[in-house]
Design a protein around this motif. Structure first.
Motif, short mmCIF file in Angstrom:
data_model
loop_
_atom_site.label_atom_id
_atom_site.label_comp_id
_atom_site.label_asym_id
_atom_site.label_seq_id
_atom_site.Cartn_x
_atom_site.Cartn_y
_atom_site.Cartn_z
N ARG A 82 7.62 -2.70 -12.42
CA ARG A 82 7.57 -4.08 -11.88
C ARG A 82 7.07 -4.09 -10.44
N VAL A 83 6.26 -5.10 -10.12
CA VAL A 83 5.73 -5.25 -8.76
C VAL A 83 6.87 -5.58 -7.80
N ILE A 84 6.94 -4.83 -6.70
CA ILE A 84 7.88 -5.18 -5.63
C ILE A 84 7.15 -5.66 -4.38
N HIS A 85 5.88 -5.24 -4.19
CA HIS A 85 5.09 -5.70 -3.04
C HIS A 85 3.61 -5.70 -3.41
N SER A 86 2.88 -6.65 -2.87
CA SER A 86 1.42 -6.67 -2.88
C SER A 86 0.97 -6.90 -1.45
#
Length: 98
Positions: A82-86
């Motif tokens: 899962r994405v936590i930062h972009s």
């Protein structure tokens, strides 16, 4: 009289101190470029569907496993899948710390 001399001594000592200096932090606004990036919580599969394959992959490293996908204009950091930062990438190299 002694209060006046004391006050003058304090003022002269303060005048001898070097002037305070502050660096200016410039924050570039991403709205100007309108960079579309993955949102927090998106899966790896969804990011790849929308943005394509990354240019390079780092990881997974540690526990929980952290993986970084590098794209041309941004970097995506995942915890598990899962994405936590972009984060937007900048063309210029960062300034060295003084």
């Amino acid at each position: 009289m002694s209060k006046t001399l004391f006050a003058l001594a304090i003022i002269s000592l303060l005048g001898a101190l070097p002037a305070a200096r502050a660096d200016v932090l410039i924050i570039e606004k991403l709205e100007a470029e309108k960079i579309e990036m993955p949102v927090r919580g998106a899966t790896m599969q969804r990011v790849q569907q929308v943005f394509g394959a990354p240019q390079s992959v780092s990881g997974p490293v540690g526990e929980p496993p952290i993986t970084r996908w590098n794209y041309d204009k941004f970097v995506v950091v995942f915890e598990h899948n899962r994405v936590i930062h972009s984060v937007a990438r900048h063309d210029r190299p960062p300034r060295p710390a003084n």
